[in-house]
Design an enzyme around this catalytic site. Structure first.
Site, PDB file in Angstrom:
ATOM      1  N   THR A 159     -32.852   8.647 -46.834  1.00 59.35           N
ATOM      2  CA  THR A 159     -32.587   9.904 -47.569  1.00 59.35           C
ATOM      3  C   THR A 159     -33.794  10.835 -47.671  1.00 59.35           C
ATOM      4  OG1 THR A 159     -33.079   8.919 -49.725  1.00 59.35           O
ATOM      5  CG2 THR A 159     -30.787   8.821 -48.982  1.00 59.35           C
ATOM      6  N   TRP A 160     -34.837  10.598 -46.886  1.00 58.93           N
ATOM      7  CA  TRP A 160     -35.993  11.490 -46.908  1.00 58.93           C
ATOM      8  C   TRP A 160     -35.557  12.854 -46.371  1.00 58.93           C
ATOM      9  CZ3 TRP A 160     -40.885  10.921 -43.349  1.00 58.93           C
ATOM     10  CH2 TRP A 160     -41.959  11.644 -43.911  1.00 58.93           C
ATOM     11  N   ASP A 215     -31.471   3.939 -48.959  1.00 53.94           N
ATOM     12  CA  ASP A 215     -32.925   3.920 -49.160  1.00 53.94           C
ATOM     13  C   ASP A 215     -33.413   5.256 -49.712  1.00 53.94           C
ATOM     14  OD1 ASP A 215     -35.646   2.654 -48.560  1.00 53.94           O
ATOM     15  OD2 ASP A 215     -35.807   4.660 -47.671  1.00 53.94           O
ATOM     16  N   TYR A 268     -39.302  11.275 -52.582  1.00 59.93           N
ATOM     17  CA  TYR A 268     -38.391  12.106 -51.780  1.00 59.93           C
ATOM     18  C   TYR A 268     -37.745  13.245 -52.572  1.00 59.93           C
ATOM     19  CZ  TYR A 268     -38.666   8.134 -48.467  1.00 59.93           C
ATOM     20  OH  TYR A 268     -39.086   7.143 -47.632  1.00 59.93           O
ATOM     21  N   GLN A 313     -40.674  -2.712 -45.462  1.00 64.75           N
ATOM     22  CA  GLN A 313     -40.080  -1.577 -44.750  1.00 64.75           C
ATOM     23  C   GLN A 313     -41.166  -0.917 -43.908  1.00 64.75           C
ATOM     24  OE1 GLN A 313     -38.494   2.720 -45.992  1.00 64.75           O
ATOM     25  NE2 GLN A 313     -37.299   1.105 -46.975  1.00 64.75           N
ATOM     26  N   TYR A 336     -37.833   1.834 -40.627  1.00 66.90           N
ATOM     27  CA  TYR A 336     -37.682   3.237 -41.031  1.00 66.90           C
ATOM     28  C   TYR A 336     -37.956   4.164 -39.843  1.00 66.90           C
ATOM     29  CZ  TYR A 336     -42.793   4.106 -42.085  1.00 66.90           C
ATOM     30  OH  TYR A 336     -44.148   4.291 -42.038  1.00 66.90           O
TER      31      TYR A 336
END
Ligand code: NAP
Length: 279
Positions: free
Chosen positions: A20-21, A47, A52, A160, A188
């Protein structure tokens, strides 16, 4: 969508999740639809991070009434990762996410606070039921060794890390370490953030040929390759429902040993770098 064990405490999560960045930067309604479409298709592994921007608020809207379908992960910034700061950051994230618990809480990357402080805070949050497990992000093997010494075996749920076709450094040491210790490896930027191989290029051609054989897309092939081992998960970010649906379908794509070998050759993992690359 395949679910698989996430760490050693009995939790499981969807192999393909949703990042969701930057999801709060474009069309908010479209982003919420994308996340919901992903949930409909079993991509419950979401995530996010306090870093963010408003992403946690977008998630809160997307998961309203559906909390039990979600494996929710957020992260504390290293600058907040003191014992008290970690607890305060977690409580802020819970409020923004409009939930009472995180399924996993991560230290975003290693900072100046001693690991013992952050781990003590994670354990306190666990005892209070505010998180179900904890882990780290961007940790190389020496950091993981130190963390294991602080926390003990069976405590670290996940690491991650940056992992995509053009960046396979974690395969040298991090993945084997995590496999030995039952730690989930979450890839990621699985599409290289904004650097996915172009179909016109030689390597893109290899991807396209494999995709054609499965009536799939090159990105689906990439996700399948990146999650080819049981410790591996991937969290692509998609801001449109169509992209989310395409990514979910990758959870059912199984590559042959020959196809994996062809990708291994087209996108060689290269020599081990001195330090773990991160975005
Ligand atoms: P990414 O997932 O590698 O790539 C995202 C890009 O791919 C976006 O432009 C997206 O477009 C596009 N895309 C997604 N699905 C697609 C599809 N099916 N077809 C075509 N294009 C597609 O990039 P990322 O956001 O850097 O990484 C994913 C997540 O990992 C982040 O969102 C974040 O949650 C996490 N992350 C963690 C760290 C860390 O330090 N722990 C660092 C970076 C990222 P649209 O948005 O238009 O759909």
């Amino acid at each position: 969508m395949r679910q698989q064990p996430f760490g050693r405490n009995g939790q499981s999560a969807s192999v393909i999740g949703q990042g969701t960045w930057y999801i709060d930067r474009g069309d908010r309604a479209a982003a919420i639809s994308a996340l919901r479409r992903g949930l409909d298709l079993g991509m419950g592994h979401l995530d996010t991070a306090e870093m963010y921007g408003d992403a946690e608020l977008v998630i809160a809207e997307a998961i309203a009434g559906r909390r039990d379908e979600v494996f929710l992960v957020s992260k504390v910034l290293p600058s907040n990762a003191s014992r008290r700061g970690t607890i305060a950051a977690c409580e802020r994230s819970l409020r923004r996410l409009k939930t009472d618990r995180l399924d996993c809480y991560l230290l975003h990357w290693r900072g100046a606070f001693p690991l013992s402080e952050t781990v003590a805070a994670f354990e306190e949050l666990l005892s209070a039921g505010k998180i179900r497990s904890w882990g780290v992000s961007n940790f190389d093997v020496d950091d993981l060794d130190e963390l294991l010494g602080v926390a003990g075996d069976g405590k670290i749920a996940c690491n991650q890390v940056l992992y995509h076709l053009k960046e396979r450094a974690i395969e040298h040491g991090v993945v084997p370490w995590c496999e030995r210790h039952g730690v989930a490896v979450v890839a990621y930027s699985p599409f290289g953030h904004n650097d996915f191989p172009q179909p016109a290029g030689r390597t893109g051609g290899v991807l396209q040929k494999i995709a054609d054989a499965h009536q799939a897309t090159p990105r689906q092939v990439a996700l399948s390759f990146l999650t080819r081992k049981p410790a591996l998960f991937a969290i692509p970010k998609a801001a449109s429902a169509q992209h989310a649906a395409d990514n979910a379908a990758a959870g059912n794509l199984v590559l042959t040993a020959e196809e994996i070998a062809a990708l291994d050759q087209a996108f060689p993992r290269g020599a081990q770098p001195r330090s773990l690359p991160m975005l």
